[in-house]
Design a protein around this motif. Structure first.
Motif, PDB file in Angstrom:
ATOM      1  N   GLY A   1      83.246  47.764 104.402  1.00 52.44           N
ATOM      2  CA  GLY A   1      81.805  47.941 104.403  1.00 52.44           C
ATOM      3  C   GLY A   1      81.428  49.258 105.058  1.00 52.44           C
ATOM      4  O   GLY A   1      82.261  49.934 105.650  1.00 52.44           O
ATOM      5  N   HIS A   2      80.179  49.627 104.912  1.00 56.23           N
ATOM      6  CA  HIS A   2      79.686  50.821 105.612  1.00 56.23           C
ATOM      7  C   HIS A   2      78.390  50.460 106.325  1.00 56.23           C
ATOM      8  O   HIS A   2      77.621  49.608 105.877  1.00 56.23           O
ATOM      9  N   ALA A   3      78.151  51.128 107.457  1.00 55.25           N
ATOM     10  CA  ALA A   3      77.017  50.789 108.302  1.00 55.25           C
ATOM     11  C   ALA A   3      75.895  51.807 108.207  1.00 55.25           C
ATOM     12  O   ALA A   3      74.945  51.755 108.989  1.00 55.25           O
ATOM     13  N   HIS A   4      75.975  52.723 107.268  1.00 58.47           N
ATOM     14  CA  HIS A   4      74.929  53.734 107.104  1.00 58.47           C
ATOM     15  C   HIS A   4      73.713  53.096 106.428  1.00 58.47           C
ATOM     16  O   HIS A   4      73.806  52.627 105.294  1.00 58.47           O
ATOM     17  N   PHE A   5      72.592  53.094 107.130  1.00 59.83           N
ATOM     18  CA  PHE A   5      71.367  52.503 106.592  1.00 59.83           C
ATOM     19  C   PHE A   5      70.697  53.530 105.675  1.00 59.83           C
ATOM     20  O   PHE A   5      69.632  54.079 105.967  1.00 59.83           O
ATOM     21  N   GLY A   6      71.363  53.765 104.554  1.00 58.16           N
ATOM     22  CA  GLY A   6      70.903  54.749 103.584  1.00 58.16           C
ATOM     23  C   GLY A   6      71.981  54.953 102.541  1.00 58.16           C
ATOM     24  O   GLY A   6      72.944  54.185 102.463  1.00 58.16           O
ATOM     25  N   THR A   7      71.830  55.980 101.727  1.00 58.54           N
ATOM     26  CA  THR A   7      72.829  56.281 100.710  1.00 58.54           C
ATOM     27  C   THR A   7      73.217  57.759 100.809  1.00 58.54           C
ATOM     28  O   THR A   7      72.485  58.569 101.373  1.00 58.54           O
ATOM     29  N   GLY A   8      74.366  58.095 100.241  1.00 60.66           N
ATOM     30  CA  GLY A   8      74.810  59.475 100.246  1.00 60.66           C
ATOM     31  C   GLY A   8      75.595  59.840 101.486  1.00 60.66           C
ATOM     32  O   GLY A   8      75.848  59.012 102.377  1.00 60.66           O
ATOM     33  N   ASP A   9      75.983  61.104 101.580  1.00 58.33           N
ATOM     34  CA  ASP A   9      76.712  61.624 102.726  1.00 58.33           C
ATOM     35  C   ASP A   9      75.766  61.675 103.922  1.00 58.33           C
ATOM     36  O   ASP A   9      74.787  62.418 103.917  1.00 58.33           O
TER      37      ASP A   9
ATOM     38  N   VAL B   1      77.161  41.420 118.837  1.00 58.46           N
ATOM     39  CA  VAL B   1      76.776  40.288 117.993  1.00 58.46           C
ATOM     40  C   VAL B   1      77.843  40.025 116.942  1.00 58.46           C
ATOM     41  O   VAL B   1      78.509  40.942 116.450  1.00 58.46           O
ATOM     42  N   ILE B   2      77.999  38.753 116.619  1.00 55.65           N
ATOM     43  CA  ILE B   2      78.932  38.313 115.582  1.00 55.65           C
ATOM     44  C   ILE B   2      78.099  37.753 114.434  1.00 55.65           C
ATOM     45  O   ILE B   2      77.262  36.863 114.641  1.00 55.65           O
ATOM     46  N   VAL B   3      78.318  38.265 113.256  1.00 56.85           N
ATOM     47  CA  VAL B   3      77.556  37.823 112.092  1.00 56.85           C
ATOM     48  C   VAL B   3      78.521  37.517 110.958  1.00 56.85           C
ATOM     49  O   VAL B   3      79.625  38.044 110.903  1.00 56.85           O
ATOM     50  N   ARG B   4      78.072  36.659 110.070  1.00 62.08           N
ATOM     51  CA  ARG B   4      78.889  36.391 108.888  1.00 62.08           C
ATOM     52  C   ARG B   4      78.363  37.186 107.698  1.00 62.08           C
ATOM     53  O   ARG B   4      77.179  37.512 107.613  1.00 62.08           O
ATOM     54  N   ALA B   5      79.241  37.498 106.771  1.00 63.24           N
ATOM     55  CA  ALA B   5      78.898  38.311 105.615  1.00 63.24           C
ATOM     56  C   ALA B   5      77.993  37.529 104.672  1.00 63.24           C
ATOM     57  O   ALA B   5      78.022  36.298 104.623  1.00 63.24           O
ATOM     58  N   GLY B   6      77.198  38.260 103.909  1.00 64.87           N
ATOM     59  CA  GLY B   6      76.359  37.639 102.899  1.00 64.87           C
ATOM     60  C   GLY B   6      74.881  37.815 103.173  1.00 64.87           C
ATOM     61  O   GLY B   6      74.457  38.262 104.233  1.00 64.87           O
ATOM     62  N   LYS B   7      74.063  37.483 102.162  1.00 68.71           N
ATOM     63  CA  LYS B   7      72.596  37.529 102.195  1.00 68.71           C
ATOM     64  C   LYS B   7      72.064  38.964 102.140  1.00 68.71           C
ATOM     65  O   LYS B   7      71.259  39.304 101.273  1.00 68.71           O
ATOM     66  N   ILE B   8      72.455  39.800 103.092  1.00 66.76           N
ATOM     67  CA  ILE B   8      72.037  41.203 103.124  1.00 66.76           C
ATOM     68  C   ILE B   8      73.268  42.072 103.362  1.00 66.76           C
ATOM     69  O   ILE B   8      74.352  41.568 103.689  1.00 66.76           O
ATOM     70  N   THR B   9      73.114  43.362 103.224  1.00 65.52           N
ATOM     71  CA  THR B   9      74.258  44.264 103.391  1.00 65.52           C
ATOM     72  C   THR B   9      74.626  44.408 104.858  1.00 65.52           C
ATOM     73  O   THR B   9      73.822  44.136 105.763  1.00 65.52           O
ATOM     74  N   LEU B  10      75.848  44.881 105.097  1.00 72.55           N
ATOM     75  CA  LEU B  10      76.298  45.121 106.466  1.00 72.55           C
ATOM     76  C   LEU B  10      75.390  46.139 107.149  1.00 72.55           C
ATOM     77  O   LEU B  10      75.061  45.998 108.337  1.00 72.55           O
ATOM     78  N   ALA B  11      74.984  47.177 106.427  1.00 75.39           N
ATOM     79  CA  ALA B  11      74.129  48.207 107.018  1.00 75.39           C
ATOM     80  C   ALA B  11      72.813  47.611 107.514  1.00 75.39           C
ATOM     81  O   ALA B  11      72.303  47.999 108.575  1.00 75.39           O
ATOM     82  N   GLU B  12      72.261  46.666 106.785  1.00 76.02           N
ATOM     83  CA  GLU B  12      71.021  46.024 107.217  1.00 76.02           C
ATOM     84  C   GLU B  12      71.256  45.140 108.438  1.00 76.02           C
ATOM     85  O   GLU B  12      70.415  45.071 109.346  1.00 76.02           O
ATOM     86  N   LYS B  13      72.386  44.449 108.479  1.00 74.66           N
ATOM     87  CA  LYS B  13      72.716  43.633 109.646  1.00 74.66           C
ATOM     88  C   LYS B  13      72.824  44.513 110.895  1.00 74.66           C
ATOM     89  O   LYS B  13      72.320  44.157 111.972  1.00 74.66           O
ATOM     90  N   VAL B  14      73.481  45.652 110.732  1.00 82.07           N
ATOM     91  CA  VAL B  14      73.680  46.556 111.867  1.00 82.07           C
ATOM     92  C   VAL B  14      72.341  47.125 112.336  1.00 82.07           C
ATOM     93  O   VAL B  14      72.077  47.238 113.542  1.00 82.07           O
ATOM     94  N   ALA B  15      71.477  47.500 111.398  1.00 82.75           N
ATOM     95  CA  ALA B  15      70.157  48.027 111.764  1.00 82.75           C
ATOM     96  C   ALA B  15      69.351  46.980 112.528  1.00 82.75           C
ATOM     97  O   ALA B  15      68.666  47.307 113.516  1.00 82.75           O
ATOM     98  N   ASN B  16      69.431  45.723 112.104  1.00 83.93           N
ATOM     99  CA  ASN B  16      68.720  44.651 112.807  1.00 83.93           C
ATOM    100  C   ASN B  16      69.292  44.442 114.211  1.00 83.93           C
ATOM    101  O   ASN B  16      68.554  44.205 115.175  1.00 83.93           O
TER     102      ASN B  16
END
Length: 772
Positions: A305-313, A262-277
């Motif tokens: 950007g980072h694709a981790h749907f969370g925070t921390g290591d 999928v190709i998405v444009r930046a904005g509205k939500i974080t990259l991690a949320e886009k990837v999870a969706n």
């Protein structure tokens, strides 16, 4: 004729005397009466023996009249002294009350501490100066300097990158450590963590395959993505707008998302949320670009950007990264397991030029000339997405400085800012770091030079690895999770505070709404000269942006249950183009009008919040606000009451729990109103009950390792009230897709979390029960 003598100064003891001594008392009563009457046989010289002129008098005779006179005189004097002291004390307390609530200027000398030993009050004890809120606020604001903020921001001007754990990041950490010492903070220290990061490897790029021939699509200078997909998955390209859930739902019925890139444009939500969706929809890869309509002048830039749907290591989920070798190999459930890469809008445009399956919906069209939705059904083209990141172990440093409180040093407000950045990071990390240094210096001066004695401590924190998902801040929270929730009562985030100038952006826990409103009344807007509250309007709470994964304040709130706030300026209809890119420079940031004045105002708001939380007797946290938040959810849940009853379930227990919470809040407010403000033990106990309100909304029925973000309002997972609402909505829209067992679990977890929060507010265990 009988005589009665007063205390003599020269030779010999008096036969009788009466002495009155007026001394200042610790409780504010200025009258202290001491009365001593002699006995008839008091020794002081024998009758008939002349020692000096004053001792030749005969012994007085006892009469009822004299005795009655002395008793009446003593009672009158005691009564007069008591009335004088009471009126004096009452007057001082009334004036002090006005000073404490900030309603007027203060020109009184505060009463001495009630803990002072009364026996010491015969001596004059010098009293320390007390700064009441109006004066303290003015002193702080006058000391803030836009010039120093400019100098601090200039630290980002000469470096291309401050990558976490690298030499530039460490050098800046050392500089901040030294500055904290120069500011004479009471304690300065650092915290080391050993984390795993994915960094850029070579070669890099995304590839478009067409039959036997392939074409490389370069995207400027792609930045490394925290992505667990190291292979080279391939699939047909599909454009999904911003990658929000509603965007994927529009394409779900077409059956084109499975095994797609999928190709998405930046904005509205974080990259991690886009990837999870995208992963949930069945995609095997994600490409994200910055659309020219949203980010002007960025055609050649690929964002970080980072694709981790969370925070921390993500490789020590729920555990602090103090030493990797002691942990079994484990990954966060938030890692997507699909490949992710950012590309430039020029590269995205070339991809769109190869897609011939129909135009985009009108509302999805951005600034790219040709916007296509997908390939035609007969087209065999595929995108092979290859990510060449490499995994490295890095040591990162968090730097701390503290101003210790004078009454409760073990209770503290934390002010923090991200230090690292991929690229110069002027807006992302430079503004926050500059404000952090300014606040540390000014607040220290107010304490050391102006005599302010904060009741509670203030901690200044400089975090590393913020670009990878608030890693530094989250690891600190995980490392001290057993104590921080009981000691830290507010986090103030300074990151990315200036991304524009037109609107004010606020993200905060509801417990801080009242304090923020009061603060904005006392801070002037540099654009209009009026206070900031006029700028945001009376309904500003409706415009609050929920704290999310892109905000470093998020783990404080959702993981640790600590009220948190981010405050800044932005342009609602136009993104700051260079955030998270190699062009996030000081020169580009200076294009924002009145940059340094805006930085000063943002620092002033942060400073006022921190100082007010350390100044007042009662913590300025609006624990009653969550009653309104619960009521709002209850009104939404009520729409599905009939559908729930059709399943043999009920919402009543959830509503009863909300009622119990309301009654507990009312009880705490009564306890505060009826308490003795001068009783430090009682005051601390009440403040502890206030502090725990946020923490008690972390679901106690979930594992912090498996579900670290446990907050039922702001967390991530099926335990949240929002997730429960979405499941209830399915009862009307798609009843057969509802997981009834999950719904039962959601209702139970929500009910008992709210009930537990109510019990915690009530206080002692003998005042609580589990009856609804």
């Amino acid at each position: 004729f009988p005589h009665m003598t007063l205390s003599t100064q020269f030779g010999g003891e008096p036969l009788s005397y009466t002495r009155f001594s007026i001394a200042r008392q610790t409780d504010g009563d200025n009258s202290h009466v001491e009365m001593k009457l002699s006995a008839d046989d008091e020794e002081g010289g024998e009758i008939g023996r002349q020692e000096n002129l004053h001792t030749t008098m005969g012994q007085p005779r006892r009469t009822g009249k004299n005795l009655c006179f002395l008793v009446i005189a003593a009672v009158l004097l005691l009564l007069i002294g008591f009335l004088i002291g009471y009126l004096s004390y009452r007057g001082r307390m009334q004036m002090a009350g006005k000073c404490l609530d900030g309603s007027g200027r203060c020109e009184i000398t505060p009463a001495a501490s009630y803990l002072t030993d009364a026996d010491e009050m015969e001596e004059e004890i010098p009293e320390s100066r007390v700064l009441y809120w109006p004066e303290l606020k003015d002193l702080f604001s006058k000391r803030l300097s836009a010039r120093r903020l400019e100098d601090n921001l200039r630290l980002r001007a000469n470096s291309r990158s401050f990558e976490a754990g690298q030499i530039e990041d460490e050098n800046l950490a050392t500089y901040i450590h030294d500055e904290f010492n120069k500011f004479l903070l009471d304690k300065v220290w650092n915290d080391e963590h050993y984390i795993k990061l994915q960094v850029r490897g070579r070669p890099r790029g995304s590839w478009l395959h067409q039959e036997e021939c392939c074409q490389q699509v370069e995207g400027g200078d792609p930045a490394p993505l925290l992505s667990s997909g190291g292979a080279a998955p391939g699939g047909k390209p599909v454009y999904v707008n911003y990658g929000q859930k509603e965007d994927f739902q529009q394409l779900q019925n077409l059956g084109v998302l499975n095994e797609s890139v999928v190709i998405v444009r930046a904005g509205k939500i974080t990259l991690a949320e886009k990837v999870a969706n995208a992963k949930e929809a069945g995609a095997v890869g994600v490409l994200m670009y910055m659309d020219p309509s949203d980010y002007k002048g960025t055609n050649q830039l690929a964002p970080f950007g980072h694709a981790h749907f969370g925070t921390g290591d993500p490789y020590t989920p729920g555990f602090p990264s103090f030493n990797h070798t002691q942990f079994p190999p484990v990954k966060s459930s938030g890692l997507p397991e699909i490949a992710v890469q950012t590309i430039s809008s020029d590269a995205a445009s070339r991809l769109f030029s190869k897609m011939d399956g129909g135009p985009c919906p009108a509302e999805w069209k951005g600034g790219i000339i040709r916007c296509a939705l997908m390939l035609s059904s007969k087209d065999n083209k595929t995108v092979q997405l290859k990510v060449n990141n490499v995994m490295v172990d890095r040591k990162i440093l968090n730097i701390f400085g503290a101003i210790k409180g004078f009454e409760e040093p073990d209770r503290y407000v934390v002010i923090g800012a991200q230090r690292d950045s991929w690229g110069p990071g002027a807006a992302k990390a430079g503004v926050g770091t500059a404000m952090l240094l300014e606040l540390a210096q000014v607040i220290s001066d107010v304490v050391k030079k102006d005599g302010y004695k904060p009741k509670r401590s203030i901690i200044f924190a400089s975090w590393s690895a913020g670009e990878y998902g608030a890693v530094g801040a989250t690891e600190w929270l995980e490392g001290y999770s057993a104590t921080l929730h009981a000691k830290a009562f507010t986090y103030i985030n300074l990151d990315a505070a200036i991304l524009g100038w037109k609107q004010v952006k606020i993200s905060a826990s509801p417990m801080l709404y009242s304090l923020l409103e009061r603060t904005m009344k006392g801070v002037l807007d540099p654009a209009s000269g009026r206070n900031l509250l006029n700028r945001v309007g009376s309904d500003w709470v409706k415009e609050v942006v929920p704290l999310g994964l892109g905000d470093a304040a998020f783990p404080f709130l959702a993981y640790s249950g600590i009220p948190a706030v981010s405050f800044g300026f932005y342009d609602r209809d136009e993104e700051y183009s260079f955030l998270g890119t190699t062009q996030d420079t000081v020169e580009n940031l200076k294009k924002i009008p009145r940059l340094y004045d805006l930085m000063r105002v943002a620092a002033e708001v942060a400073g006022h919040v921190a100082l007010r939380l350390t100044h007042d007797h009662e913590l300025y946290l609006d624990f009653e606000r969550y009653s309104d938040e619960l009521l709002t959810f209850q009104e939404k849940f009520l729409e599905y009451d009939w559908e729930v009853k059709e399943l043999g379930l009920t919402l009543d227990w959830l509503f009863f729990a909300r009622g119990d919470f309301q009654r507990a809040v009312d009880g705490l407010r009564r306890d505060i109103a009826q308490s003795d403000r001068e009783n430090k033990v009682m005051r601390r106990a009440l403040n502890d009950r206030i502090m725990k309100v946020e923490y008690d909304f972390l679901s106690p029925y979930l594992s912090p390792k498996d579900t670290p973000l446990r907050h039922i309002f702001f967390g991530i997972g099926s335990h949240t009230l929002q997730s429960l609402l979405e499941n209830l909505q399915l009862l009307k829209n798609s009843k057969n897709s509802v997981n009834v067992n999950l719904l039962k679990e959601q209702l139970a977890l929500a009910t008992w979390t709210i009930k537990g929060a109510a019990n915690a507010i009530v206080g002692d265990i003998w005042d609580t029960d589990n009856e609804f």
